[in-house]
Design a protein around this motif. Structure first.
Motif, PDB file in Angstrom:
ATOM      1  N   PRO A   1       7.242 -21.452   3.155  1.00  0.00           N
ATOM      2  CA  PRO A   1       6.692 -20.705   2.455  1.00  0.00           C
ATOM      3  C   PRO A   1       7.429 -19.283   1.828  1.00  0.00           C
ATOM      4  CG  PRO A   1       6.114 -20.293   4.771  1.00  0.00           C
ATOM      5  CD  PRO A   1       6.829 -21.629   4.743  1.00  0.00           C
ATOM      6  N   ARG A   2       7.277 -18.957   0.495  1.00  0.00           N
ATOM      7  CA  ARG A   2       8.014 -17.680   0.184  1.00  0.00           C
ATOM      8  C   ARG A   2       7.174 -16.329   0.672  1.00  0.00           C
ATOM      9  NH1 ARG A   2      11.156 -21.664  -0.298  1.00  0.00           N
ATOM     10  NH2 ARG A   2      12.453 -21.785  -2.064  1.00  0.00           N
ATOM     11  N   THR A   3       7.826 -15.440   1.110  1.00  0.00           N
ATOM     12  CA  THR A   3       7.445 -14.221   1.469  1.00  0.00           C
ATOM     13  C   THR A   3       6.711 -13.354   0.494  1.00  0.00           C
ATOM     14  OG1 THR A   3       9.020 -14.020   3.369  1.00  0.00           O
ATOM     15  CG2 THR A   3       7.892 -12.109   2.914  1.00  0.00           C
ATOM     16  N   VAL A   4       5.633 -12.837   0.805  1.00  0.00           N
ATOM     17  CA  VAL A   4       4.761 -12.109  -0.301  1.00  0.00           C
ATOM     18  C   VAL A   4       4.719 -10.630   0.429  1.00  0.00           C
ATOM     19  CG1 VAL A   4       2.563 -11.799  -1.516  1.00  0.00           C
ATOM     20  CG2 VAL A   4       3.354 -14.026  -0.842  1.00  0.00           C
ATOM     21  N   THR A   5       5.229  -9.781  -0.425  1.00  0.00           N
ATOM     22  CA  THR A   5       5.479  -8.420  -0.071  1.00  0.00           C
ATOM     23  C   THR A   5       4.723  -7.332  -0.650  1.00  0.00           C
ATOM     24  OG1 THR A   5       7.337  -7.988  -1.226  1.00  0.00           O
ATOM     25  CG2 THR A   5       7.846  -8.861   0.895  1.00  0.00           C
ATOM     26  N   PHE A   6       4.163  -6.507   0.175  1.00  0.00           N
ATOM     27  CA  PHE A   6       3.387  -5.186  -0.613  1.00  0.00           C
ATOM     28  C   PHE A   6       3.467  -4.056   0.424  1.00  0.00           C
ATOM     29  CE2 PHE A   6      -0.962  -3.055  -0.926  1.00  0.00           C
ATOM     30  CZ  PHE A   6      -0.521  -2.419  -2.350  1.00  0.00           C
ATOM     31  N   VAL A   7       3.603  -2.840  -0.314  1.00  0.00           N
ATOM     32  CA  VAL A   7       3.616  -1.605   0.783  1.00  0.00           C
ATOM     33  C   VAL A   7       2.320  -0.861   0.139  1.00  0.00           C
ATOM     34  CG1 VAL A   7       4.599   0.622   1.289  1.00  0.00           C
ATOM     35  CG2 VAL A   7       5.985  -1.441   0.918  1.00  0.00           C
ATOM     36  N   ALA A   8       1.301  -0.672   0.908  1.00  0.00           N
ATOM     37  CA  ALA A   8       0.138   0.096   0.550  1.00  0.00           C
ATOM     38  C   ALA A   8       0.264   1.704   0.627  1.00  0.00           C
ATOM     39  CB  ALA A   8      -1.098  -0.276   1.832  1.00  0.00           C
ATOM     40  N   GLN A   9      -0.725   2.490  -0.402  1.00  0.00           N
ATOM     41  CA  GLN A   9      -0.540   3.952  -0.184  1.00  0.00           C
ATOM     42  C   GLN A   9      -1.636   4.243   0.629  1.00  0.00           C
ATOM     43  OE1 GLN A   9       1.655   5.476  -1.627  1.00  0.00           O
ATOM     44  NE2 GLN A   9       2.412   4.438  -3.682  1.00  0.00           N
ATOM     45  N   ASP A  10      -1.356   5.495   1.329  1.00  0.00           N
ATOM     46  CA  ASP A  10      -2.286   6.156   2.126  1.00  0.00           C
ATOM     47  C   ASP A  10      -3.433   6.719   1.439  1.00  0.00           C
ATOM     48  OD1 ASP A  10      -1.254   5.154   4.556  1.00  0.00           O
ATOM     49  OD2 ASP A  10       0.206   6.710   4.687  1.00  0.00           O
ATOM     50  N   THR A  11      -3.078   7.483   0.246  1.00  0.00           N
ATOM     51  CA  THR A  11      -3.918   8.091  -0.473  1.00  0.00           C
ATOM     52  C   THR A  11      -3.616   7.989  -1.880  1.00  0.00           C
ATOM     53  OG1 THR A  11      -2.749  10.183  -0.503  1.00  0.00           O
ATOM     54  CG2 THR A  11      -4.244  10.101   1.356  1.00  0.00           C
ATOM     55  N   TYR A  12      -4.602   8.469  -2.773  1.00  0.00           N
ATOM     56  CA  TYR A  12      -4.393   8.081  -4.013  1.00  0.00           C
ATOM     57  C   TYR A  12      -4.901   9.604  -4.928  1.00  0.00           C
ATOM     58  CZ  TYR A  12      -2.814   3.483  -4.872  1.00  0.00           C
ATOM     59  OH  TYR A  12      -1.938   2.419  -5.014  1.00  0.00           O
ATOM     60  N   THR A  13      -4.229   9.896  -5.851  1.00  0.00           N
ATOM     61  CA  THR A  13      -4.405  11.049  -6.644  1.00  0.00           C
ATOM     62  C   THR A  13      -3.866  10.350  -7.970  1.00  0.00           C
ATOM     63  OG1 THR A  13      -2.321  12.090  -6.754  1.00  0.00           O
ATOM     64  CG2 THR A  13      -3.549  12.831  -4.814  1.00  0.00           C
ATOM     65  N   ALA A  14      -4.239  11.211  -9.049  1.00  0.00           N
ATOM     66  CA  ALA A  14      -4.176  10.867 -10.374  1.00  0.00           C
ATOM     67  C   ALA A  14      -2.602  10.468 -10.707  1.00  0.00           C
ATOM     68  CB  ALA A  14      -4.676  11.742 -11.443  1.00  0.00           C
ATOM     69  N   GLN A  15      -1.926  11.176 -10.057  1.00  0.00           N
ATOM     70  CA  GLN A  15      -0.282  11.236 -10.247  1.00  0.00           C
ATOM     71  C   GLN A  15       0.387  10.074  -9.365  1.00  0.00           C
ATOM     72  OE1 GLN A  15      -1.944  14.150  -9.052  1.00  0.00           O
ATOM     73  NE2 GLN A  15      -1.823  15.192 -10.936  1.00  0.00           N
ATOM     74  N   THR A  16      -0.427   9.397  -8.164  1.00  0.00           N
ATOM     75  CA  THR A  16       0.045   8.379  -7.674  1.00  0.00           C
ATOM     76  C   THR A  16       0.431   6.862  -8.543  1.00  0.00           C
ATOM     77  OG1 THR A  16      -0.976   9.340  -5.853  1.00  0.00           O
ATOM     78  CG2 THR A  16      -0.263   7.022  -5.438  1.00  0.00           C
ATOM     79  N   LYS A  17       1.417   6.256  -8.095  1.00  0.00           N
ATOM     80  CA  LYS A  17       1.563   5.151  -8.755  1.00  0.00           C
ATOM     81  C   LYS A  17       1.447   3.997  -7.574  1.00  0.00           C
ATOM     82  CE  LYS A  17       2.380   6.914 -12.833  1.00  0.00           C
ATOM     83  NZ  LYS A  17       1.488   6.982 -13.868  1.00  0.00           N
ATOM     84  N   GLY A  18       0.548   3.015  -7.656  1.00  0.00           N
ATOM     85  CA  GLY A  18       0.757   1.909  -6.922  1.00  0.00           C
ATOM     86  C   GLY A  18       1.800   1.112  -6.808  1.00  0.00           C
ATOM     87  N   ASN A  19       2.235   0.716  -5.536  1.00  0.00           N
ATOM     88  CA  ASN A  19       3.266  -0.162  -5.534  1.00  0.00           C
ATOM     89  C   ASN A  19       2.980  -1.653  -6.081  1.00  0.00           C
ATOM     90  OD1 ASN A  19       5.040   1.569  -4.192  1.00  0.00           O
ATOM     91  ND2 ASN A  19       3.843   1.502  -2.401  1.00  0.00           N
ATOM     92  N   GLY A  20       4.003  -2.444  -6.342  1.00  0.00           N
ATOM     93  CA  GLY A  20       3.844  -3.951  -6.905  1.00  0.00           C
ATOM     94  C   GLY A  20       3.571  -4.713  -5.718  1.00  0.00           C
ATOM     95  N   VAL A  21       3.422  -5.905  -6.050  1.00  0.00           N
ATOM     96  CA  VAL A  21       3.229  -7.096  -5.179  1.00  0.00           C
ATOM     97  C   VAL A  21       4.165  -8.179  -5.552  1.00  0.00           C
ATOM     98  CG1 VAL A  21       2.067  -9.206  -4.418  1.00  0.00           C
ATOM     99  CG2 VAL A  21       0.655  -6.954  -4.905  1.00  0.00           C
ATOM    100  N   TYR A  22       5.089  -8.494  -4.742  1.00  0.00           N
ATOM    101  CA  TYR A  22       6.182  -9.228  -4.927  1.00  0.00           C
ATOM    102  C   TYR A  22       6.415 -10.698  -4.079  1.00  0.00           C
ATOM    103  CZ  TYR A  22       8.506  -5.012  -7.003  1.00  0.00           C
ATOM    104  OH  TYR A  22       8.782  -4.016  -7.747  1.00  0.00           O
ATOM    105  N   ILE A  23       6.441 -11.663  -4.939  1.00  0.00           N
ATOM    106  CA  ILE A  23       6.353 -12.990  -4.302  1.00  0.00           C
ATOM    107  C   ILE A  23       7.755 -13.796  -4.439  1.00  0.00           C
ATOM    108  CG2 ILE A  23       5.423 -15.356  -4.744  1.00  0.00           C
ATOM    109  CD1 ILE A  23       2.989 -14.272  -5.925  1.00  0.00           C
TER     110      ILE A  23
END
Length: 496
Positions: A232-254
């Motif tokens: 299996p290939r590793t699927v990675t993602f780093v979650a954000q604790d809080t969100y504001t309008a300035q927050t950019k979400g992290n991507g999902v990588y396969i």
């Protein structure tokens, strides 16, 4: 036929019917298991009678691939619709009673009443209260939009964790299939397990399954990224604790390749992951931008100027804070000010009973009439009770076309009232189109499920009919055995 031949035939019948009845019984016991594929005992005949040569599995690769595609599309569409429904709920449901557009309409009515009776303190207070409702609705809507984004982010983290677990289990099942195939065993149970895992994987991220030698299988995303190939290939993602309008979400990588988000109301998302990314990084931020444009326009429209050259301007009825928490000035940018809707409020200088710590004075709603909220000017220096010029100008401004940022996805040359209504229309149209698309994908999945089930599922009527046939074969074997027994007894009687 010799007695030995007859006994061999009877034994062959008993062996065959025993295996057949075992297969049929297994089918019947799994008739309600959607992940079970029907088995069939393949029988051939020889000089010694019928015998089972193999246990066949009713595998339909073409229908399975069609089902996987339909499942991935439906999962993505339903996930998108769920996110849009959450955004709609922010506006108060079908009547949009808590939307900024609704409160803006009320505020405009109160402003009209104030300009009609400019000497009325009650009318002034009503207008200020309505302005506070507008600001509060923008604050609440902005907070809720970011909550939707954060919820999507958490769901992405959960899906990624689940996907990694499923891929690890897929390797175990795939290895079992290869082992059974290589040794000439029966891989049916391992194939069922692998197929069950494949179905769950496809609902998270759409995959193309490629069959290879020795029962092996590789998985690729629709854009060709390797998901599983031997390991299996590793699927990675780093979650954000809080969100504001300035927050950019992290991507999902396969396997190191970023997974693209879905696009459009009839989403291109294959699986729930891409749809969640679309909600978090496209739809919700665009709706946030529309709220921010409404707030920015309000601050600008109700700002005050001393009319000098160069002019000194300051926010009037509506004020806001920058991302650092400092008081914001009159917006001059043509772009979106991210998060301004979360901090917009009514100036304390017009709020009755609220003391301005800088001046030590209580707020006076009549300053809205006189244009003296910020202190840079006073349009009614003599304090005329019938003065309404400023209120007339503000009321007219609310119906005048403004320039809004095109990045928010709406028409840029409309009044603030129309813009707020268009924002609701944009969301509702998006949701309506997504609803229609979800009905289509649901129907397609239902048809694919039915077609696949008809070919691979267990039909109880057919299995019970087959069980009756097996019973007849068994009876035939017992008759042969009884006949041989009678013959042997006769021979023994003659011999004695």
């Amino acid at each position: 036929m010799s007695l030995t031949s007859a006994l061999n035939t009877a034994q062959s019948i008993f062996n065959t019917t025993g295996t057949q009845s075992s297969v049929v019984s297994n089918n019947i016991s799994n008739s309600s298991n959607s992940d079970y594929v029907r088995r069939q005992a393949m029988v051939t005949t020889s000089l010694n009678g019928a015998q089972v040569v193999k246990i066949s599995r009713a595998q339909e690769d073409a229908l399975l691939k069609q089902w996987l595609k339909a499942s991935a599309q439906d999962s993505g569409q339903q996930t998108l619709l769920s996110g849009l429904t959450d955004l709609k709920s922010i506006m108060g449901g079908n009547d949009y009673e808590t939307s900024p557009a609704t409160y803006l309409s009320t505020f405009k009515e109160k402003l009209q009443a104030f300009r009609t009776s400019p000497s009325s303190t009650i009318a002034a207070q009503s207008a200020v209260t309505a302005a506070q409702d507008v600001a509060n609705s923008l604050n609440s809507a902005s907070k809720s939009v970011q909550a939707v984004r954060q919820s999507a982010d958490k769901d992405i983290a959960t899906k990624v964790s689940t996907l990694n677990t499923l891929l690890a289990q897929f390797k175990t099942a795939n290895d079992a299939v290869k082992s059974e195939t290589a040794t000439g065993g029966n891989p049916a149970d391992a194939l069922d397990e692998r197929e069950k895992l494949l179905k769950q994987i496809s609902s998270i991220v759409g995959v193309n399954a490629v069959d290879r030698e020795n029962g092996d299988m590789a998985l690729y995303t629709t854009d060709g990224t390797v998901v599983f190939d031997t390991i299996p290939r590793t699927v990675t993602f780093v979650a954000q604790d809080t969100y504001t309008a300035q927050t950019k979400g992290n991507g999902v990588y396969i396997d190191g390749v970023q997974l693209a988000m879905g696009t459009g109301s009839t989403t291109s998302a294959q699986g729930s992951l891409q749809a969640l990314l679309q909600v978090r990084d496209d739809i919700a931020p665009k709706f946030q931008s529309q709220l921010d444009e409404i707030a920015k326009s309000l601050v600008s429209m109700f700002s005050e100027s001393d009319g000098a050259t160069p002019a000194t301007t300051a926010p009037g009825l509506f004020v806001w804070k920058t991302s650092t928490g400092a008081p914001g000035g009159v917006p001059t940018t043509t772009g979106v000010i991210d998060g301004i809707s979360a901090t917009i409020s009514v100036n304390i200088n017009v709020q009755t009973g609220v003391i301005n710590p800088a001046t030590g004075l209580s707020g006076d709603p009549m300053k809205l009439r006189d244009g003296s909220i910020s202190g840079v000017t006073n349009l009614n220096p003599t304090g005329k009770t019938g003065f309404s010029d400023n209120l007339d100008a503000l009321y007219t401004e609310m119906g005048t076309a403004q320039t809004f940022s095109s990045n928010a996805g709406l028409s840029s040359n409309v009044s603030i009232m129309d813009y707020a209504s268009n924002s609701i229309g944009w969301l509702e149209q998006y949701r309506s189109d997504a609803t229609t698309a979800s009905e289509n994908t649901s129907a397609a999945l239902s048809r694919s499920t039915e077609a696949y089930s008809n070919e691979t599922g267990v039909n109880l009527d057919e299995e019970l009919t087959l069980l009756l046939d097996i019973e007849q074969s068994y009876k035939a074997g017992t008759k042969i055995l009884n006949a041989v027994d009678e013959m042997l007894k006769s021979l023994l009687d003659i011999a004695s």
